[in-house]
Design a protein around this motif. Sequence first.
Motif, PDB file in Angstrom:
ATOM      1  N   ILE A 158      47.243  14.143  38.576  1.00  0.00           N
ATOM      2  CA  ILE A 158      46.342  15.060  37.881  1.00  0.00           C
ATOM      3  C   ILE A 158      46.681  15.092  36.397  1.00  0.00           C
ATOM      4  N   ARG A 159      45.638  15.265  35.565  1.00  0.00           N
ATOM      5  CA  ARG A 159      45.812  15.307  34.108  1.00  0.00           C
ATOM      6  C   ARG A 159      44.981  16.441  33.530  1.00  0.00           C
ATOM      7  N   ASN A 160      45.584  17.208  32.670  1.00  0.00           N
ATOM      8  CA  ASN A 160      44.864  18.243  31.937  1.00  0.00           C
ATOM      9  C   ASN A 160      44.332  17.610  30.654  1.00  0.00           C
ATOM     10  N   LEU A 161      43.009  17.433  30.592  1.00  0.00           N
ATOM     11  CA  LEU A 161      42.376  16.776  29.451  1.00  0.00           C
ATOM     12  C   LEU A 161      41.899  17.767  28.397  1.00  0.00           C
ATOM     13  N   ALA A 162      42.102  19.050  28.636  1.00  0.00           N
ATOM     14  CA  ALA A 162      41.624  20.080  27.708  1.00  0.00           C
ATOM     15  C   ALA A 162      42.453  20.071  26.424  1.00  0.00           C
TER      16      ALA A 162
ATOM     17  N   PRO B 209      47.750  21.881  28.706  1.00  0.00           N
ATOM     18  CA  PRO B 209      46.972  20.819  28.046  1.00  0.00           C
ATOM     19  C   PRO B 209      47.825  19.596  27.729  1.00  0.00           C
ATOM     20  N   GLY B 210      47.307  18.435  28.124  1.00  0.00           N
ATOM     21  CA  GLY B 210      48.012  17.182  27.867  1.00  0.00           C
ATOM     22  C   GLY B 210      49.008  16.777  28.930  1.00  0.00           C
ATOM     23  N   GLN B 211      49.316  17.640  29.874  1.00  0.00           N
ATOM     24  CA  GLN B 211      50.323  17.324  30.882  1.00  0.00           C
ATOM     25  C   GLN B 211      49.738  16.597  32.091  1.00  0.00           C
TER      26      GLN B 211
ATOM     27  N   PHE C 175      48.638  30.828  21.985  1.00  0.00           N
ATOM     28  CA  PHE C 175      47.589  31.832  21.916  1.00  0.00           C
ATOM     29  C   PHE C 175      46.249  31.183  22.275  1.00  0.00           C
ATOM     30  N   PHE C 176      45.595  31.775  23.239  1.00  0.00           N
ATOM     31  CA  PHE C 176      44.421  31.154  23.846  1.00  0.00           C
ATOM     32  C   PHE C 176      43.204  31.193  22.921  1.00  0.00           C
ATOM     33  N   ASP C 177      42.418  30.081  22.985  1.00  0.00           N
ATOM     34  CA  ASP C 177      41.197  29.988  22.182  1.00  0.00           C
ATOM     35  C   ASP C 177      40.129  29.231  22.965  1.00  0.00           C
ATOM     36  N   SER C 178      39.164  29.971  23.515  1.00  0.00           N
ATOM     37  CA  SER C 178      38.109  29.356  24.325  1.00  0.00           C
ATOM     38  C   SER C 178      37.116  28.556  23.489  1.00  0.00           C
ATOM     39  N   THR C 179      37.087  28.783  22.173  1.00  0.00           N
ATOM     40  CA  THR C 179      36.130  28.060  21.325  1.00  0.00           C
ATOM     41  C   THR C 179      36.497  26.584  21.185  1.00  0.00           C
ATOM     42  N   LEU C 180      37.676  26.223  21.648  1.00  0.00           N
ATOM     43  CA  LEU C 180      38.079  24.816  21.633  1.00  0.00           C
ATOM     44  C   LEU C 180      37.347  24.003  22.690  1.00  0.00           C
ATOM     45  N   LEU C 181      36.579  24.687  23.525  1.00  0.00           N
ATOM     46  CA  LEU C 181      35.749  24.031  24.549  1.00  0.00           C
ATOM     47  C   LEU C 181      34.275  24.327  24.231  1.00  0.00           C
ATOM     48  N   PRO C 182      33.713  23.694  23.200  1.00  0.00           N
ATOM     49  CA  PRO C 182      32.363  24.039  22.770  1.00  0.00           C
ATOM     50  C   PRO C 182      31.258  23.482  23.654  1.00  0.00           C
ATOM     51  N   SER C 183      31.554  22.417  24.403  1.00  0.00           N
ATOM     52  CA  SER C 183      30.503  21.735  25.156  1.00  0.00           C
ATOM     53  C   SER C 183      30.778  21.729  26.655  1.00  0.00           C
ATOM     54  N   ASN C 184      29.730  21.931  27.446  1.00  0.00           N
ATOM     55  CA  ASN C 184      29.857  21.836  28.896  1.00  0.00           C
ATOM     56  C   ASN C 184      30.175  20.420  29.350  1.00  0.00           C
ATOM     57  N   ALA C 185      29.871  19.446  28.501  1.00  0.00           N
ATOM     58  CA  ALA C 185      30.096  18.046  28.857  1.00  0.00           C
ATOM     59  C   ALA C 185      31.526  17.589  28.570  1.00  0.00           C
ATOM     60  N   GLN C 186      32.317  18.452  27.971  1.00  0.00           N
ATOM     61  CA  GLN C 186      33.680  18.098  27.589  1.00  0.00           C
ATOM     62  C   GLN C 186      34.570  17.918  28.814  1.00  0.00           C
ATOM     63  N   ASN C 187      35.255  16.800  28.904  1.00  0.00           N
ATOM     64  CA  ASN C 187      36.161  16.553  30.021  1.00  0.00           C
ATOM     65  C   ASN C 187      37.399  17.448  29.909  1.00  0.00           C
TER      66      ASN C 187
END
Length: 299
Positions: A62-66, A132-134, A246-258
Amino acid sequence: MSFLHERQPKPKNFALYQLVSREDYTMVSTKALCHTLSYGLLFLAGSISTAHASLMDVTVTIRNLAPANSISFAPLRLGFGNGTFDSFNIGTTAGAAIISVAEGGSGSDWFPAFALADPGSVRGSVGGALLPGQTASNTFTFDTGSAGNRFFTFANMVIPSNDLFLGNDNPMAFPLFNPDGSLAITTITQTAGQIWDANSEIADALAAAFLVGGNNSLRTPENGLVAFDRSELSAYNGLQTAAGYFFDSTLLPSNAQNIYQISFSSSAAAPEPSTLLLLTTALGLVGLKRGRSLLRKPS
C-alpha cells in the motif's frame, strides 16, 4: 516301507547353506520394505507437493499518494474471498461491520462479519497509520487458483476524520485472480473523489481520530446514508495531527487526485519443511535400495 519318514540328505556345508538362506531372506525382506516405504513416501510427498503447487505468496503493498500535510490512512483491512461479503452499500445506513472501520479503523466487527459470510476466505491487515508518502506491505499464502479466494475486498479509515473511509461496496468489483491462479489485477488506485462518508457519526474534531486532543471513543450518531463525500475534512483544517503535522484539506483540490494505491505481486510459495523431509527420506530409501541391488550384481 517307511518312505514317508525318510529324511533327505543334508547338503554339503549345511551350516553355510543355512546362513546364506537367512541372509537372502533378510535381504529380500529389507528390499521389499525399502521398496514399499520409498514409493509410499514418494507418493505421499508427491501428493503434498501437488497440493502445495497451487499455493502462492501474494504480497500486498500500500502507498499513500496524498500530499504532505493532508490525509493519512489507518491500517488496510482486507480479504480474499468468494465475493459474497458485502460490508456496505451506497445510499444505505452503515452497519456495524463498516462502522468499525470508518469510525475507528480497527475492523473489530468487519473481520467477524467477513468470516461469517465467507468462512473459507483469507483475511488480514497491512500496515499501521500510513502517512503521506509512506508505504507498507504484507504477504499472504493461499491457493490463488481456488474460486473461493478469487475476489479482493478492502476497507480502511481516512484520517483525521470521524467516519470517512475507502472501500469497495461491490464485493465482486476486484476479481484479483484468473482461473489458473495468476494475477488479473496488479494495481488498485483510489482518488479523492472515492472517499466514502459513512454518515454514522457527526463530524466533530473533539471526537475525531488522529487529532491531538481528539477522543475517538466519543461519538454523536448521525444516522445518515453511506455516500461519496469528503467535505467534512475541512472541519479539521489547521489542527495538529497525531503525527505532528497540521492538517490542510485544501491540498486535495480535485476529486480526480490520486490518494491511495494497493498493488499486488505473487510468487510460488516455498515448500513446507515437512514436505521436504518426506521427499528427502523417500529419495534416500530409493537410493539405498538401488545401492543394495548394485552390490548383489555379479562382477
